[in-house]
Scaffold this motif. Structure first.
Motif, PDB file in Angstrom:
ATOM      1  N   GLU A 136      37.887  38.234  43.231  1.00 41.14           N
ATOM      2  CA  GLU A 136      36.516  38.680  42.994  1.00 41.14           C
ATOM      3  C   GLU A 136      35.832  38.797  44.350  1.00 41.14           C
ATOM      4  O   GLU A 136      35.841  37.848  45.133  1.00 41.14           O
ATOM      5  CB  GLU A 136      35.750  37.695  42.117  1.00 41.14           C
ATOM      6  CG  GLU A 136      34.288  38.090  41.938  1.00 41.14           C
ATOM      7  CD  GLU A 136      33.487  37.112  41.107  1.00 41.14           C
ATOM      8  OE1 GLU A 136      32.247  37.244  41.058  1.00 41.14           O
ATOM      9  OE2 GLU A 136      34.115  36.195  40.503  1.00 41.14           O
ATOM     10  N   TRP A 137      35.261  39.982  44.622  1.00 42.02           N
ATOM     11  CA  TRP A 137      34.553  40.197  45.885  1.00 42.02           C
ATOM     12  C   TRP A 137      33.048  40.152  45.605  1.00 42.02           C
ATOM     13  O   TRP A 137      32.482  41.121  45.078  1.00 42.02           O
ATOM     14  CB  TRP A 137      34.911  41.550  46.498  1.00 42.02           C
ATOM     15  CG  TRP A 137      36.379  41.700  46.835  1.00 42.02           C
ATOM     16  CD1 TRP A 137      37.290  40.712  47.017  1.00 42.02           C
ATOM     17  CD2 TRP A 137      37.077  42.935  47.019  1.00 42.02           C
ATOM     18  NE1 TRP A 137      38.519  41.230  47.326  1.00 42.02           N
ATOM     19  CE2 TRP A 137      38.425  42.614  47.329  1.00 42.02           C
ATOM     20  CE3 TRP A 137      36.730  44.283  46.964  1.00 42.02           C
ATOM     21  CZ2 TRP A 137      39.406  43.573  47.570  1.00 42.02           C
ATOM     22  CZ3 TRP A 137      37.694  45.245  47.212  1.00 42.02           C
ATOM     23  CH2 TRP A 137      39.023  44.896  47.514  1.00 42.02           C
ATOM     24  N   PRO A 165      27.213  43.041  38.078  1.00 41.14           N
ATOM     25  CA  PRO A 165      27.003  44.153  39.019  1.00 41.14           C
ATOM     26  C   PRO A 165      26.932  43.738  40.474  1.00 41.14           C
ATOM     27  O   PRO A 165      26.856  44.606  41.350  1.00 41.14           O
ATOM     28  CB  PRO A 165      25.658  44.734  38.558  1.00 41.14           C
ATOM     29  CG  PRO A 165      24.940  43.579  37.944  1.00 41.14           C
ATOM     30  CD  PRO A 165      26.004  42.755  37.287  1.00 41.14           C
ATOM     31  N   HIS A 166      26.971  42.455  40.775  1.00 41.18           N
ATOM     32  CA  HIS A 166      26.896  42.002  42.168  1.00 41.18           C
ATOM     33  C   HIS A 166      28.281  41.832  42.793  1.00 41.18           C
ATOM     34  O   HIS A 166      28.388  41.528  43.980  1.00 41.18           O
ATOM     35  CB  HIS A 166      26.140  40.672  42.264  1.00 41.18           C
ATOM     36  CG  HIS A 166      24.726  40.758  41.798  1.00 41.18           C
ATOM     37  ND1 HIS A 166      23.705  41.211  42.593  1.00 41.18           N
ATOM     38  CD2 HIS A 166      24.169  40.469  40.595  1.00 41.18           C
ATOM     39  CE1 HIS A 166      22.577  41.188  41.916  1.00 41.18           C
ATOM     40  NE2 HIS A 166      22.829  40.738  40.697  1.00 41.18           N
ATOM     41  N   SER A 167      29.335  42.026  42.001  1.00 39.88           N
ATOM     42  CA  SER A 167      30.701  41.798  42.486  1.00 39.88           C
ATOM     43  C   SER A 167      31.604  42.977  42.177  1.00 39.88           C
ATOM     44  O   SER A 167      31.329  43.790  41.282  1.00 39.88           O
ATOM     45  CB  SER A 167      31.291  40.535  41.839  1.00 39.88           C
ATOM     46  OG  SER A 167      30.562  39.382  42.191  1.00 39.88           O
ATOM     47  N   LEU A 168      32.696  43.068  42.936  1.00 41.57           N
ATOM     48  CA  LEU A 168      33.808  43.959  42.640  1.00 41.57           C
ATOM     49  C   LEU A 168      35.044  43.101  42.389  1.00 41.57           C
ATOM     50  O   LEU A 168      35.129  41.962  42.864  1.00 41.57           O
ATOM     51  CB  LEU A 168      34.057  44.922  43.805  1.00 41.57           C
ATOM     52  CG  LEU A 168      32.925  45.880  44.172  1.00 41.57           C
ATOM     53  CD1 LEU A 168      33.301  46.687  45.420  1.00 41.57           C
ATOM     54  CD2 LEU A 168      32.588  46.814  43.022  1.00 41.57           C
ATOM     55  N   PHE A 169      36.016  43.649  41.688  1.00 39.82           N
ATOM     56  CA  PHE A 169      37.221  42.904  41.354  1.00 39.82           C
ATOM     57  C   PHE A 169      38.448  43.685  41.814  1.00 39.82           C
ATOM     58  O   PHE A 169      38.547  44.892  41.576  1.00 39.82           O
ATOM     59  CB  PHE A 169      37.273  42.628  39.853  1.00 39.82           C
ATOM     60  CG  PHE A 169      36.161  41.727  39.387  1.00 39.82           C
ATOM     61  CD1 PHE A 169      36.337  40.350  39.340  1.00 39.82           C
ATOM     62  CD2 PHE A 169      34.918  42.251  39.041  1.00 39.82           C
ATOM     63  CE1 PHE A 169      35.307  39.512  38.940  1.00 39.82           C
ATOM     64  CE2 PHE A 169      33.882  41.424  38.638  1.00 39.82           C
ATOM     65  CZ  PHE A 169      34.080  40.051  38.593  1.00 39.82           C
ATOM     66  N   SER A 170      39.357  42.982  42.486  1.00 35.88           N
ATOM     67  CA  SER A 170      40.548  43.603  43.056  1.00 35.88           C
ATOM     68  C   SER A 170      41.762  43.263  42.204  1.00 35.88           C
ATOM     69  O   SER A 170      42.047  42.086  41.948  1.00 35.88           O
ATOM     70  CB  SER A 170      40.767  43.112  44.490  1.00 35.88           C
ATOM     71  OG  SER A 170      41.993  43.595  45.011  1.00 35.88           O
ATOM     72  N   SER A 172      34.379  36.536  54.995  1.00 35.57           N
ATOM     73  CA  SER A 172      34.186  35.324  54.211  1.00 35.57           C
ATOM     74  C   SER A 172      32.807  35.369  53.562  1.00 35.57           C
ATOM     75  O   SER A 172      31.884  36.004  54.083  1.00 35.57           O
ATOM     76  CB  SER A 172      34.308  34.083  55.095  1.00 35.57           C
ATOM     77  OG  SER A 172      33.322  34.106  56.115  1.00 35.57           O
ATOM     78  N   GLY A 173      32.654  34.730  52.431  1.00 31.07           N
ATOM     79  CA  GLY A 173      31.373  34.760  51.735  1.00 31.07           C
ATOM     80  C   GLY A 173      31.129  36.116  51.109  1.00 31.07           C
ATOM     81  O   GLY A 173      32.048  36.780  50.620  1.00 31.07           O
TER      82      GLY A 173
END
Length: 736
Positions: free
Chosen positions: A461-462, A445-450, A504-505
């Motif tokens: 992965e964002w 749940p801490h990331s999104l995926f493109s 970035s990051g």
């Protein structure tokens, strides 16, 4: 055994048959059914009609005071007309019916009464146990001539047919707790002593009768709202007459209540312990003042039930907001007479210009794949007329056009992170002119995926934040997916923030971050065309922001029902939120004060001019199990497109696609909707981008397009299931 006369409210015709029939899917309930018997040639006329109303149905209970009699030497069946006065009855004359057949029919009636009262089979009962159901005339009463006579030569035969039928005509289908099963002339239980009345008025009580498609009058009663003396925040709607208690229904969040000042009425649904749903109506005949007083007290008790706290703890303007949500007010424009006339004409001929078929799958489908997943999400693109349907860890790509309907275009299979870990997306959103799709992974749940749509592969992965989760996302503005806009909006359970994947990051923009100390349980976010934001919560409140990082300009108080979806018109004027059982429509225009004419996104509402929310809900009579409509349970959508005015709202409920004409809604026609039923569960639906007529529908195992004109006004015919979906492909059984 037939006769030459049949006279009921339905009219007169040659022959009829009396039957005892079991109520489908409702144990220990039976019906006395009087049906017309057609002569040769008449049946062909009947088959040409979609429906016939030449059948009367009576729920068998002790209140019918059933007995046999005699008229001019012929045996008769007699039962009380529960819609009439106490001494008014129906009489069914049965020439040439022999005594054993008549006695057998009478015994079957008593068996049905026994099962309804005692909720158990009558198979092992003795005749002495039926004595309580034998009617005995009151010694002080004089038999009055029957009001309605059924002079018949019937084919009197008890039956246990399981053919689907409507609930009874003369009496609503209720449970033992709703109508105590004692003698109609004997005493009935009084109000539970643990309940204390808070308000009472004399009203007319009505029960919805699906067989007659109308409400039937149950008589004058004393309507009350009562509270439990011991259990906190438990309230009941009750009705009593001089004989005793008729009903006591607990006030809950599933009553689907509707107050109408025009009709001076309160309508609601009640679900019995056996799952059956009945529809009731109080009509306040004396004055509007009584209705308003009852509305105020009901709103207070309903609010306290949902929140578990005292009504006195909220501000006066919040109380008014909650009360107004229960009202069904008229907002019609008197200048629209011509349009109203066109609506009447369309209702007289609702099938005019409607096509007989809807677009469906083409015959050619992809290779069958193993698995038991079902369709779970639908997102409709603006570019290339594409729609995307999530099924497990696969995404089916579909094209749609006015000529070919919906066609399978391709498949994106085995969705996986850049590190190769497969997952089933929780939510997907198109991005960057439909060249990308943003996916939410429930296990991260801490990331999104493109995902690169052209390549059909997740490429990035964002990581949004190490500690803050991304629970919901929305585009920067309503039409951002049609542009090169890169940023998007994220929401956690208690914060609102901007996400910029170019950073970035971690991708959260610190300068555009707003966190609340309390656990707000945010449940959805939506944006306007200029980037204003509306954030909803499981508590039921809605916050309006002009930008991210600042305090909300407007905080609309919760009604108590969790909001599970939210949408807004492009200009920000109207918000529609989805709850489990209704849609909530809110006009954000400030109507008075210093900022009159501004929207609640930009300025705060004056305390004396809060918006008045309106419920869009299914009519109470469409909720009984006879029609099998489920509560609204997925997200709604406006039709949308740049420069296009929203004029329709589409949502779904169970097997139904439901659409409101938004122009009519704004005039106050809150319950004027159209509907279409499918054999499969509707997962999600949405308008084709830039179109207010074609609706893309994802079912559990199918995807199709339906024109809005193919939706019909709710009737017993339009609520019936479709016979088939038309042509199918292999994708139905094992999609992508």
């Amino acid at each position: 055994m037939h006769s030459s006369i049949y006279s009921l409210i339905l009219g007169s015709y040659n022959e009829a048959m009396a039957t005892i029939r079991r109520v489908p899917n409702l144990e220990h309930h039976f019906q006395l059914v009087v049906t017309r018997v057609y002569d040769d040639g008449d049946q062909e006329l009947l088959e040409d009609e979609a429906e016939t109303d030449e059948e009367r149905v009576f729920l068998i209970s002790q209140e019918l005071e059933f007995r046999t009699g005699e008229r001019d030497g012929d045996p008769t069946l007699i039962w009380r007309d529960l819609d009439g006065d106490v001494d008014e009855v129906f009489e069914f004359v049965a020439p040439d019916t022999n005594e054993p057949t008549l006695a057998f029919f009478q015994t079957c009636m008593y068996r049905a009464m026994y099962e309804r009262k005692h909720k158990q089979s009558a198979d092992n009962t003795s005749e002495t146990e039926f004595e309580e159901f034998i009617w005995h005339p009151s010694p002080t009463s004089v038999k009055a001539p029957p009001r309605r006579k059924v002079s018949q030569k019937p084919n009197v035969a008890p039956s246990s047919s399981s053919t689907a039928t409507s609930p009874p005509a003369a009496e609503p289908q209720v449970s033992a707790t709703e109508r105590p099963q004692t003698s109609a002339r004997g005493p009935q239980p009084a109000l539970d002593p643990s309940l204390e009345k808070l308000i009472s008025f004399e009203v007319e009580l009505y029960a919805w009768n699906p067989d007659l498609d109308t409400y039937t009058n149950q008589g004058i009663v004393m309507a009350s709202i009562a509270q439990h003396k011991i259990a906190a925040f438990q309230y009941w709607l009750t009705a009593e007459n001089d004989v005793g208690l008729i009903l006591a229904h607990q006030i809950t969040d599933e009553m689907n209540q509707r107050f109408s000042r025009k009709m001076l009425s309160l309508t609601w649904n009640h679900q019995a312990a056996d799952g059956s749903i009945s529809t009731w109506l109080f009509r306040f005949t004396d004055s509007e003042e009584n209705l308003v007083a009852f509305l105020d007290k009901f709103s207070e008790c309903h609010w306290q039930t949902l929140h578990g706290m005292s009504w006195a703890k909220i501000k006066a303007d919040e109380q008014s907001y909650a009360i107004s949500a229960n009202e069904d007010v008229e907002m019609r424009d008197v200048e629209d007479d011509e349009e109203d006339e066109e609506e009447v004409l369309s209702e007289l001929d609702p099938d005019e210009d409607a096509s007989d078929e809807e677009d469906d799958y083409v015959e050619n489908g992809p290779t069958k794949l193993a698995g038991t997943d079902r369709n779970s999400q639908l997102t409709v693109g603006y570019k290339g007329d594409r729609s995307y349907v999530v099924r497990g860890n696969n995404i089916g790509v579909f094209s749609h056009s006015s000529e070919d309907g919906v066609q399978f275009y391709g498949n994106i299979s085995k969705l996986a992170t850049p590190k190769g870990k497969e997952f089933k997306p929780k939510h997907v959103m198109l991005h960057d002119q439909d060249t990308k799709m943003v996916l939410m992974n429930p296990t991260d749940p801490h990331s999104l995926f493109s995902m690169d749509i052209e390549r059909g592969k997740i490429v990035e992965e964002w990581k949004v934040h190490d500690d803050i989760t991304v629970d919901h996302i929305a585009p920067d503005n309503k039409f951002a997916p049609t542009t090169r806009e890169q940023t998007l909006v994220g929401v956690s359970h208690n914060s609102l923030f901007r996400i910029d994947p170019r950073m970035s990051g971690t991708k959260m923009v610190d300068s555009q971050y707003k966190q609340y100390v309390s656990k707000n349980k945010f449940s959805g976010v939506t944006t306007t065309a200029n980037g204003r934001l509306a954030v909803a919560s499981e508590k039921g409140d809605i916050r309006l922001f002009d930008s991210i990082g600042k305090n909300a300009k407007t905080a609309l108080p919760p009604l108590g029902d969790p909001i599970i979806g939210i949408d807004v018109t492009a200009d920000g004027r109207y918000i529609v939120a989805t709850t489990k059982t209704y849609l909530l429509l809110i006009d954000t225009l400030i109507g008075e004060g210093r900022y009159q004419g501004a929207l609640g996104f930009d300025r705060s509402f004056p305390a004396t001019a809060k918006p008045m929310p309106r419920r869009l809900q299914l009519r109470n009579e469409h909720l009984p199990s006879h029609f099998m409509i489920s509560p609204i349970n997925i997200r709604l959508r406006f039709n949308q497109g740049p420069g296009q005015e929203e004029n329709a709202i589409v949502t779904s409920s169970g097997q139904f696609v439901i659409a409101w004409d938004f122009k009519k809604v704004k005039k106050g026609y809150l319950d004027k909707y159209e509907i279409k039923k499918y054999e499969d569960h509707v997962v999600q639906d949405n308008f084709k981008f830039g179109d207010d007529k074609e609706i893309i529908v994802a079912l559990d195992n199918n995807v199709l397009a339906v024109n809005k004109k193919n939706l019909k006004r709710p009737t017993r015919h339009s609520l019936a299931p479709e016979g088939n979906f038309g042509s199918r492909s292999d994708i139905v059984n094992a999609p992508y």
